[in-house]
Write a protein that holds these residues in place. Structure first.
Motif, PDB file in Angstrom:
ATOM      1  N   HIS A  47     -14.620 -30.147  70.615  1.00  0.00           N
ATOM      2  CA  HIS A  47     -14.227 -31.083  69.567  1.00  0.00           C
ATOM      3  C   HIS A  47     -14.775 -32.462  69.886  1.00  0.00           C
ATOM      4  O   HIS A  47     -15.293 -32.704  70.963  1.00  0.00           O
ATOM      5  N   ILE A  48     -14.641 -33.344  68.903  1.00  0.00           N
ATOM      6  CA  ILE A  48     -15.020 -34.737  69.096  1.00  0.00           C
ATOM      7  C   ILE A  48     -13.753 -35.558  68.878  1.00  0.00           C
ATOM      8  O   ILE A  48     -12.930 -35.225  68.034  1.00  0.00           O
ATOM      9  N   ALA A  49     -13.592 -36.602  69.681  1.00  0.00           N
ATOM     10  CA  ALA A  49     -12.389 -37.431  69.595  1.00  0.00           C
ATOM     11  C   ALA A  49     -12.764 -38.873  69.288  1.00  0.00           C
ATOM     12  O   ALA A  49     -13.728 -39.398  69.846  1.00  0.00           O
ATOM     13  N   PHE A  50     -12.008 -39.476  68.399  1.00  0.00           N
ATOM     14  CA  PHE A  50     -12.173 -40.882  68.065  1.00  0.00           C
ATOM     15  C   PHE A  50     -10.940 -41.628  68.554  1.00  0.00           C
ATOM     16  O   PHE A  50      -9.817 -41.283  68.179  1.00  0.00           O
ATOM     17  N   GLU A  51     -11.174 -42.622  69.393  1.00  0.00           N
ATOM     18  CA  GLU A  51     -10.060 -43.418  69.884  1.00  0.00           C
ATOM     19  C   GLU A  51      -9.726 -44.486  68.846  1.00  0.00           C
ATOM     20  O   GLU A  51     -10.613 -45.201  68.370  1.00  0.00           O
ATOM     21  N   VAL A  52      -8.459 -44.560  68.485  1.00  0.00           N
ATOM     22  CA  VAL A  52      -7.999 -45.518  67.487  1.00  0.00           C
ATOM     23  C   VAL A  52      -6.901 -46.391  68.107  1.00  0.00           C
ATOM     24  O   VAL A  52      -6.197 -45.953  69.012  1.00  0.00           O
ATOM     25  N   PRO A  53      -6.757 -47.627  67.617  1.00  0.00           N
ATOM     26  CA  PRO A  53      -5.743 -48.510  68.203  1.00  0.00           C
ATOM     27  C   PRO A  53      -4.312 -48.114  67.821  1.00  0.00           C
ATOM     28  O   PRO A  53      -3.374 -48.376  68.568  1.00  0.00           O
ATOM     29  N   ASP A  54      -4.140 -47.478  66.651  1.00  0.00           N
ATOM     30  CA  ASP A  54      -2.805 -47.079  66.174  1.00  0.00           C
ATOM     31  C   ASP A  54      -2.905 -45.689  65.559  1.00  0.00           C
ATOM     32  O   ASP A  54      -3.295 -45.537  64.405  1.00  0.00           O
ATOM     33  N   LEU A  55      -2.579 -44.681  66.344  1.00  0.00           N
ATOM     34  CA  LEU A  55      -2.734 -43.294  65.896  1.00  0.00           C
ATOM     35  C   LEU A  55      -1.888 -42.998  64.665  1.00  0.00           C
ATOM     36  O   LEU A  55      -2.358 -42.372  63.719  1.00  0.00           O
ATOM     37  N   ASP A  56      -0.656 -43.459  64.657  1.00  0.00           N
ATOM     38  CA  ASP A  56       0.222 -43.139  63.533  1.00  0.00           C
ATOM     39  C   ASP A  56      -0.287 -43.745  62.222  1.00  0.00           C
ATOM     40  O   ASP A  56      -0.233 -43.108  61.171  1.00  0.00           O
ATOM     41  N   ALA A  57      -0.827 -44.956  62.284  1.00  0.00           N
ATOM     42  CA  ALA A  57      -1.396 -45.580  61.082  1.00  0.00           C
ATOM     43  C   ALA A  57      -2.615 -44.799  60.598  1.00  0.00           C
ATOM     44  O   ALA A  57      -2.768 -44.552  59.396  1.00  0.00           O
ATOM     45  N   ALA A  58      -3.500 -44.402  61.529  1.00  0.00           N
ATOM     46  CA  ALA A  58      -4.691 -43.630  61.155  1.00  0.00           C
ATOM     47  C   ALA A  58      -4.288 -42.270  60.584  1.00  0.00           C
ATOM     48  O   ALA A  58      -4.856 -41.817  59.581  1.00  0.00           O
ATOM     49  N   TYR A  59      -3.315 -41.619  61.205  1.00  0.00           N
ATOM     50  CA  TYR A  59      -2.811 -40.326  60.731  1.00  0.00           C
ATOM     51  C   TYR A  59      -2.277 -40.453  59.303  1.00  0.00           C
ATOM     52  O   TYR A  59      -2.644 -39.672  58.421  1.00  0.00           O
ATOM     53  N   ASN A  60      -1.441 -41.445  59.058  1.00  0.00           N
ATOM     54  CA  ASN A  60      -0.866 -41.633  57.720  1.00  0.00           C
ATOM     55  C   ASN A  60      -1.939 -41.924  56.674  1.00  0.00           C
ATOM     56  O   ASN A  60      -1.888 -41.394  55.559  1.00  0.00           O
ATOM     57  N   GLU A  61      -2.926 -42.730  57.036  1.00  0.00           N
ATOM     58  CA  GLU A  61      -4.018 -43.048  56.103  1.00  0.00           C
ATOM     59  C   GLU A  61      -4.821 -41.803  55.748  1.00  0.00           C
ATOM     60  O   GLU A  61      -5.143 -41.564  54.577  1.00  0.00           O
ATOM     61  N   LEU A  62      -5.148 -40.978  56.752  1.00  0.00           N
ATOM     62  CA  LEU A  62      -5.926 -39.767  56.486  1.00  0.00           C
ATOM     63  C   LEU A  62      -5.110 -38.733  55.706  1.00  0.00           C
ATOM     64  O   LEU A  62      -5.657 -38.034  54.843  1.00  0.00           O
ATOM     65  N   CYS A  63      -3.819 -38.638  55.975  1.00  0.00           N
ATOM     66  CA  CYS A  63      -2.967 -37.719  55.196  1.00  0.00           C
ATOM     67  C   CYS A  63      -2.949 -38.122  53.720  1.00  0.00           C
ATOM     68  O   CYS A  63      -3.018 -37.257  52.842  1.00  0.00           O
ATOM     69  N   LYS A  64      -2.873 -39.413  53.452  1.00  0.00           N
ATOM     70  CA  LYS A  64      -2.894 -39.903  52.067  1.00  0.00           C
ATOM     71  C   LYS A  64      -4.199 -39.548  51.370  1.00  0.00           C
ATOM     72  O   LYS A  64      -4.248 -39.393  50.159  1.00  0.00           O
ATOM     73  N   LYS A  65      -5.285 -39.406  52.148  1.00  0.00           N
ATOM     74  CA  LYS A  65      -6.595 -39.061  51.584  1.00  0.00           C
ATOM     75  C   LYS A  65      -6.804 -37.554  51.489  1.00  0.00           C
ATOM     76  O   LYS A  65      -7.873 -37.102  51.123  1.00  0.00           O
ATOM     77  N   GLY A  66      -5.780 -36.769  51.886  1.00  0.00           N
ATOM     78  CA  GLY A  66      -5.855 -35.325  51.717  1.00  0.00           C
ATOM     79  C   GLY A  66      -6.264 -34.524  52.946  1.00  0.00           C
ATOM     80  O   GLY A  66      -6.415 -33.307  52.855  1.00  0.00           O
ATOM     81  N   PHE A  67      -6.462 -35.173  54.072  1.00  0.00           N
ATOM     82  CA  PHE A  67      -6.800 -34.433  55.286  1.00  0.00           C
ATOM     83  C   PHE A  67      -5.573 -33.679  55.772  1.00  0.00           C
ATOM     84  O   PHE A  67      -4.452 -34.182  55.713  1.00  0.00           O
ATOM     85  N   VAL A  68      -5.809 -32.459  56.271  1.00  0.00           N
ATOM     86  CA  VAL A  68      -4.719 -31.623  56.773  1.00  0.00           C
ATOM     87  C   VAL A  68      -4.866 -31.523  58.289  1.00  0.00           C
ATOM     88  O   VAL A  68      -5.922 -31.136  58.796  1.00  0.00           O
ATOM     89  N   PHE A  69      -3.819 -31.854  58.989  1.00  0.00           N
ATOM     90  CA  PHE A  69      -3.836 -31.853  60.448  1.00  0.00           C
ATOM     91  C   PHE A  69      -3.318 -30.529  60.987  1.00  0.00           C
ATOM     92  O   PHE A  69      -2.287 -30.028  60.557  1.00  0.00           O
ATOM     93  N   SER A  70      -4.045 -29.980  61.957  1.00  0.00           N
ATOM     94  CA  SER A  70      -3.616 -28.734  62.605  1.00  0.00           C
ATOM     95  C   SER A  70      -2.660 -29.025  63.753  1.00  0.00           C
ATOM     96  O   SER A  70      -1.886 -28.161  64.152  1.00  0.00           O
ATOM     97  N   THR A  71      -2.718 -30.235  64.299  1.00  0.00           N
ATOM     98  CA  THR A  71      -1.790 -30.686  65.326  1.00  0.00           C
ATOM     99  C   THR A  71      -1.247 -32.036  64.890  1.00  0.00           C
ATOM    100  O   THR A  71      -2.011 -32.980  64.701  1.00  0.00           O
ATOM    101  N   LEU A  72       0.050 -32.112  64.710  1.00  0.00           N
ATOM    102  CA  LEU A  72       0.675 -33.374  64.326  1.00  0.00           C
ATOM    103  C   LEU A  72       0.667 -34.322  65.523  1.00  0.00           C
ATOM    104  O   LEU A  72       0.539 -33.886  66.662  1.00  0.00           O
ATOM    105  N   PRO A  73       0.814 -35.632  65.280  1.00  0.00           N
ATOM    106  CA  PRO A  73       0.787 -36.585  66.392  1.00  0.00           C
ATOM    107  C   PRO A  73       1.805 -36.229  67.473  1.00  0.00           C
ATOM    108  O   PRO A  73       2.964 -35.918  67.183  1.00  0.00           O
ATOM    109  N   GLU A  74       1.320 -36.250  68.725  1.00  0.00           N
ATOM    110  CA  GLU A  74       2.199 -36.003  69.868  1.00  0.00           C
ATOM    111  C   GLU A  74       1.677 -36.748  71.081  1.00  0.00           C
ATOM    112  O   GLU A  74       0.532 -37.191  71.103  1.00  0.00           O
TER     113      GLU A  74
END
Length: 100
Positions: A47-74
């Motif tokens: 896989h490829i990983a992107f480091e972000v300053p705020d994971l929860d904010a990035a997760y919420n933004e991508l979910c709003k755009k329709g991305f489906v996560f196979s692993t929720l934030p942990e």
């Protein structure tokens, strides 16, 4: 391409590297022979990983755009992470370094 190789590193027991491109920190990790999954056919990278300053904010933004996560934030070993599927079934990880 203006990518800067920062360092080779280990992700657990697996080899990988960190590069910076256009201000984004990108982590890549080689797959292990013991791992299963379709993503192994892509240059033997798991896989490829992107480091972000705020994971929860990035997760919420991508979910709003329709991305489906196979692993929720942990949380694990000083990082917070989540996975989703990108183009061509490449696994993409978002990660936040909790030690910074």
């Amino acid at each position: 391409m203006n990518a800067q190789s920062v360092k080779k590193r280990k992700f657990g027991t697996t080899d990988g590297a960190t590069v910076i491109h256009s201000g984004a920190t990108i982590n890549v990790r080689l797959s292990q022979d013991t791992e299963d999954g379709d993503s192994r056919v892509h240059c033997r990278y798991d896989h490829i990983a992107f480091e972000v300053p705020d994971l929860d904010a990035a997760y919420n933004e991508l979910c709003k755009k329709g991305f489906v996560f196979s692993t929720l934030p942990e949380d694990a070993e000083g990082i917070r992470f989540a996975f989703f599927e990108g183009p061509d079934k490449i696994k993409i990880e978002l990660m936040q370094n909790k030690e910074r």
